[in-house]
Design a protein around this motif. Sequence first.
Motif, PDB file in Angstrom:
ATOM      1  N   UNK A  40       0.839  -1.213   0.000  1.00  0.00           N
ATOM      2  CA  UNK A  40       0.000   0.000   0.000  1.00  0.00           C
ATOM      3  C   UNK A  40       0.869   1.257   0.000  1.00  0.00           C
ATOM      4  N   UNK A  41       1.945   1.249   0.782  1.00  0.00           N
ATOM      5  CA  UNK A  41       2.846   2.410   0.847  1.00  0.00           C
ATOM      6  C   UNK A  41       3.621   2.552  -0.464  1.00  0.00           C
ATOM      7  N   UNK A  42       4.078   1.433  -1.025  1.00  0.00           N
ATOM      8  CA  UNK A  42       4.766   1.486  -2.331  1.00  0.00           C
ATOM      9  C   UNK A  42       3.859   2.144  -3.373  1.00  0.00           C
ATOM     10  N   UNK A  43       2.605   1.707  -3.436  1.00  0.00           N
ATOM     11  CA  UNK A  43       1.658   2.244  -4.428  1.00  0.00           C
ATOM     12  C   UNK A  43       1.397   3.727  -4.181  1.00  0.00           C
ATOM     13  N   UNK A  44       1.307   4.123  -2.922  1.00  0.00           N
ATOM     14  CA  UNK A  44       1.072   5.534  -2.598  1.00  0.00           C
ATOM     15  C   UNK A  44       2.250   6.391  -3.036  1.00  0.00           C
ATOM     16  N   UNK A  45       3.451   5.879  -2.871  1.00  0.00           N
ATOM     17  CA  UNK A  45       4.651   6.631  -3.301  1.00  0.00           C
ATOM     18  C   UNK A  45       4.692   6.756  -4.824  1.00  0.00           C
ATOM     19  N   UNK A  46       4.315   5.687  -5.512  1.00  0.00           N
ATOM     20  CA  UNK A  46       4.240   5.737  -6.978  1.00  0.00           C
ATOM     21  C   UNK A  46       3.244   6.809  -7.414  1.00  0.00           C
ATOM     22  N   UNK A  97       9.898  -0.420  -9.371  1.00  0.00           N
ATOM     23  CA  UNK A  97       9.084  -1.586  -9.712  1.00  0.00           C
ATOM     24  C   UNK A  97       8.658  -2.304  -8.432  1.00  0.00           C
ATOM     25  N   UNK A  98       7.566  -3.019  -8.523  1.00  0.00           N
ATOM     26  CA  UNK A  98       7.048  -3.766  -7.384  1.00  0.00           C
ATOM     27  C   UNK A  98       7.969  -4.941  -7.072  1.00  0.00           C
ATOM     28  N   UNK A  99       8.371  -5.062  -5.821  1.00  0.00           N
ATOM     29  CA  UNK A  99       9.302  -6.120  -5.429  1.00  0.00           C
ATOM     30  C   UNK A  99       8.666  -7.166  -4.510  1.00  0.00           C
ATOM     31  N   UNK A 100       7.405  -6.988  -4.175  1.00  0.00           N
ATOM     32  CA  UNK A 100       6.766  -7.884  -3.215  1.00  0.00           C
ATOM     33  C   UNK A 100       6.130  -9.098  -3.855  1.00  0.00           C
ATOM     34  N   UNK A 101       5.272  -9.762  -3.094  1.00  0.00           N
ATOM     35  CA  UNK A 101       4.538 -10.932  -3.569  1.00  0.00           C
ATOM     36  C   UNK A 101       3.156 -10.487  -4.031  1.00  0.00           C
ATOM     37  N   UNK A 130      -0.539 -11.074  -4.715  1.00  0.00           N
ATOM     38  CA  UNK A 130      -1.673 -11.912  -4.372  1.00  0.00           C
ATOM     39  C   UNK A 130      -2.892 -10.997  -4.217  1.00  0.00           C
ATOM     40  N   UNK A 131      -4.037 -11.546  -3.855  1.00  0.00           N
ATOM     41  CA  UNK A 131      -5.249 -10.721  -3.795  1.00  0.00           C
ATOM     42  C   UNK A 131      -5.097  -9.604  -2.762  1.00  0.00           C
ATOM     43  N   UNK A 132      -4.499  -9.905  -1.615  1.00  0.00           N
ATOM     44  CA  UNK A 132      -4.316  -8.866  -0.586  1.00  0.00           C
ATOM     45  C   UNK A 132      -3.433  -7.729  -1.088  1.00  0.00           C
ATOM     46  N   UNK A 133      -2.346  -8.060  -1.771  1.00  0.00           N
ATOM     47  CA  UNK A 133      -1.450  -6.999  -2.256  1.00  0.00           C
ATOM     48  C   UNK A 133      -2.098  -6.216  -3.400  1.00  0.00           C
ATOM     49  N   UNK A 134      -2.870  -6.888  -4.248  1.00  0.00           N
ATOM     50  CA  UNK A 134      -3.560  -6.201  -5.346  1.00  0.00           C
ATOM     51  C   UNK A 134      -4.554  -5.184  -4.796  1.00  0.00           C
ATOM     52  N   UNK A 135      -5.338  -5.598  -3.797  1.00  0.00           N
ATOM     53  CA  UNK A 135      -6.347  -4.698  -3.224  1.00  0.00           C
ATOM     54  C   UNK A 135      -5.708  -3.605  -2.368  1.00  0.00           C
ATOM     55  N   UNK A 136      -4.578  -3.909  -1.746  1.00  0.00           N
ATOM     56  CA  UNK A 136      -3.865  -2.901  -0.956  1.00  0.00           C
ATOM     57  C   UNK A 136      -3.266  -1.831  -1.875  1.00  0.00           C
ATOM     58  N   UNK A 137      -2.665  -2.271  -2.970  1.00  0.00           N
ATOM     59  CA  UNK A 137      -2.113  -1.323  -3.944  1.00  0.00           C
ATOM     60  C   UNK A 137      -3.209  -0.457  -4.555  1.00  0.00           C
ATOM     61  N   UNK A 138      -4.377  -1.061  -4.735  1.00  0.00           N
ATOM     62  CA  UNK A 138      -5.490  -0.355  -5.384  1.00  0.00           C
ATOM     63  C   UNK A 138      -5.977   0.842  -4.579  1.00  0.00           C
ATOM     64  N   UNK A 176      -0.349  -2.406 -15.844  1.00  0.00           N
ATOM     65  CA  UNK A 176      -0.511  -3.704 -16.502  1.00  0.00           C
ATOM     66  C   UNK A 176      -0.327  -4.829 -15.491  1.00  0.00           C
ATOM     67  N   UNK A 177       0.611  -4.648 -14.571  1.00  0.00           N
ATOM     68  CA  UNK A 177       0.826  -5.647 -13.527  1.00  0.00           C
ATOM     69  C   UNK A 177      -0.338  -5.648 -12.529  1.00  0.00           C
ATOM     70  N   UNK A 178      -0.800  -4.451 -12.169  1.00  0.00           N
ATOM     71  CA  UNK A 178      -1.917  -4.308 -11.227  1.00  0.00           C
ATOM     72  C   UNK A 178      -3.154  -3.830 -11.993  1.00  0.00           C
TER      73      UNK A 178
END
Length: 216
Positions: free
Chosen positions: A65-71, A95-99, A101-109, A140-142
């Motif tokens: 979530x923090x990575x996506x916010x910084x982007x 670039x995204x360096x984590x794993x 999964x559904x939790x990370x996709x929704x957190x990034x969103x 494209x990744x998310x």
Amino acid sequence: MMETKSPFLDTIFLLRKNQCITLFSNLQEISLKEETEAGDYFETEFEKERLEFLSDQLVCDKTTAVWAAKVLYHSAQLYLIRENTAKDLENLIPRFQGTKNVSSILSADLSLRFLPEVVTALNSVDPEDTLITLLEDILTEFHYSGIGYDLHLERVNWEEELKDKTYRKLYLERIVDKKDYKLAEIPFINKLLIAEFGMHKDAFWRELKIITEENQ
């Protein structure tokens, strides 16, 4: 949330609350304290949204979530501030360096859902901007966050991508909300949508074609 005197935090709070963004005159480094505060904020926001999809299996991936916010923050600021930034683009938009999964996709969103509008604004200024390519690669990744924006998703295995029931439900709902015809007419997704609509297809989306083997 109150104003924090932190351009990063204030931008994120205001964007999520009022769907508007503040541009600053210079790029400031984001401190670890700010990242921690942002992570706690996104955890709270994730819990609010989790009430809508009723899954106790999903938890906020604060790091993502923090990575996506910084982007999002850096891409928005780079709309205005471009002097001497070319060499730093990959540090500002990592670039995204984590794993994934559904939790990370929704957190990034929580942040990336606003990124298509930033990319569209950048494109209107300079379609050849290398920043656009970096951001489109992230979308494209998310791609859940990019629904409604024209992405190249030919390589996606949709059966595998949408195997999680909660994610599939959210994905289909956003396709309908954004009226994304390109995604809705992918045969696998089209079949899922038509099944969801049942007898009420015209009420949900009258103009959507029903894709069969004959009209693919």
